[in-house]
Motif scaffolding. Sequence first.
Motif, short mmCIF file in Angstrom:
data_model
loop_
_atom_site.label_atom_id
_atom_site.label_comp_id
_atom_site.label_asym_id
_atom_site.label_seq_id
_atom_site.Cartn_x
_atom_site.Cartn_y
_atom_site.Cartn_z
N THR A 130 0.83 -1.20 0.00
CA THR A 130 0.00 0.00 0.00
C THR A 130 0.87 1.26 0.00
OG1 THR A 130 -1.82 -1.12 1.12
CG2 THR A 130 -1.76 1.29 1.29
N CYS A 131 1.89 1.28 0.86
CA CYS A 131 2.79 2.45 0.93
C CYS A 131 3.53 2.66 -0.39
CB CYS A 131 3.81 2.28 2.05
SG CYS A 131 3.13 2.44 3.69
N THR A 132 3.99 1.59 -0.97
CA THR A 132 4.74 1.68 -2.22
C THR A 132 3.83 2.19 -3.34
OG1 THR A 132 6.17 -0.12 -1.50
CG2 THR A 132 6.19 0.39 -3.84
N GLN A 133 2.62 1.65 -3.41
CA GLN A 133 1.68 2.09 -4.45
C GLN A 133 1.28 3.55 -4.24
OE1 GLN A 133 -2.03 -0.07 -4.52
NE2 GLN A 133 -2.43 0.52 -6.64
N ARG A 134 0.98 3.90 -3.00
CA ARG A 134 0.60 5.29 -2.70
C ARG A 134 1.76 6.24 -2.99
NH1 ARG A 134 -1.25 5.42 2.80
NH2 ARG A 134 -3.18 4.59 1.96
N GLY A 135 2.96 5.81 -2.61
CA GLY A 135 4.13 6.64 -2.87
C GLY A 135 4.35 6.88 -4.36
N SER A 136 4.09 5.88 -5.16
CA SER A 136 4.22 6.01 -6.61
C SER A 136 3.15 6.96 -7.17
CB SER A 136 4.09 4.63 -7.26
OG SER A 136 4.11 4.75 -8.65
N GLN A 137 1.92 6.81 -6.70
CA GLN A 137 0.82 7.66 -7.18
C GLN A 137 1.03 9.11 -6.78
OE1 GLN A 137 -2.50 5.69 -5.36
NE2 GLN A 137 -2.74 4.23 -7.04
N ALA A 147 9.76 6.87 5.69
CA ALA A 147 9.07 7.32 6.91
C ALA A 147 7.75 6.56 7.07
CB ALA A 147 8.82 8.82 6.86
N ALA A 148 7.05 6.33 5.97
CA ALA A 148 5.79 5.58 6.04
C ALA A 148 6.06 4.14 6.48
CB ALA A 148 5.09 5.61 4.69
N TRP A 149 7.12 3.52 5.96
CA TRP A 149 7.44 2.15 6.34
C TRP A 149 7.75 2.05 7.83
CZ3 TRP A 149 11.23 1.37 1.71
CH2 TRP A 149 10.50 1.06 0.57
N ARG A 150 8.44 3.06 8.37
CA ARG A 150 8.78 3.04 9.81
C ARG A 150 7.55 3.18 10.70
NH1 ARG A 150 13.05 5.72 7.53
NH2 ARG A 150 12.23 7.78 7.94
N GLN A 151 6.43 3.61 10.13
CA GLN A 151 5.19 3.76 10.89
C GLN A 151 4.26 2.56 10.72
OE1 GLN A 151 3.50 7.51 9.68
NE2 GLN A 151 5.31 8.66 10.30
N CYS A 152 4.78 1.47 10.24
CA CYS A 152 3.96 0.27 10.03
C CYS A 152 3.24 -0.10 11.34
CB CYS A 152 4.83 -0.90 9.56
SG CYS A 152 3.88 -2.39 9.18
N PRO A 153 1.93 -0.27 11.30
CA PRO A 153 1.17 -0.55 12.52
C PRO A 153 1.32 -2.00 13.02
CG PRO A 153 -0.30 -0.52 10.65
CD PRO A 153 1.05 -0.09 10.14
N THR A 154 1.90 -2.85 12.21
CA THR A 154 2.05 -4.26 12.57
C THR A 154 3.53 -4.60 12.66
OG1 THR A 154 0.07 -4.78 11.31
CG2 THR A 154 1.49 -6.63 11.89
#
Length: 176
Positions: A130-137, A147-154
């Motif tokens: 999801t982060c990778t797709q959103r980052g591309s879009q 930064a988004a990856w470091r905030q992974c909720p799981t």
Amino acid sequence: MPLITEYSTSARPDHGLVEVYDSDAYVGSDEAYYRSRTQVVAGDGYHLYLQTRQPDIAVQVTIRVWDTPQQPPEDAEGTVPVSLESETGQLVISQVTFGPAGEMALPRPGVYDGHAAWSGREATAAYYNTCTQRGSQEQSDAEQIGAAWRQCPTTEQYILDLWFVRESEPEDDGDQ
């Protein structure tokens, strides 16, 4: 059934892979690596390969040594039996090209049987995608995606529950 020792570290699964091996072991087998791609954790006796479904979000690797065999955790996404020989009594948790994430001293050298269990693997992979797709879009830069990856909720976690089964066999030096 007391726990003898426990070690935990965070590791980046470079190429979707984390290795656990004896500090004196040579390169592991291709066959064990390929088996890890289908059974998540596989080994060749001296190496264990832990196969994630994403290459960048840090995973938690925990090694627990027990005095007797243990049952696999019931709440895990999956489990497999493992066996690991450590002639040095020192295990390395490696991030492939990034080098060691940590080292653990076993209570004594020898052969350990046990099981590997994992949790959070599917949820972390979905978050990564999801982060990778959103980052591309959104045309995010590498820092924003990181930064988004470091905030992974799981937390993607791999637990190795091991117990001593025997001393290592002496190496045949071929002089006979």
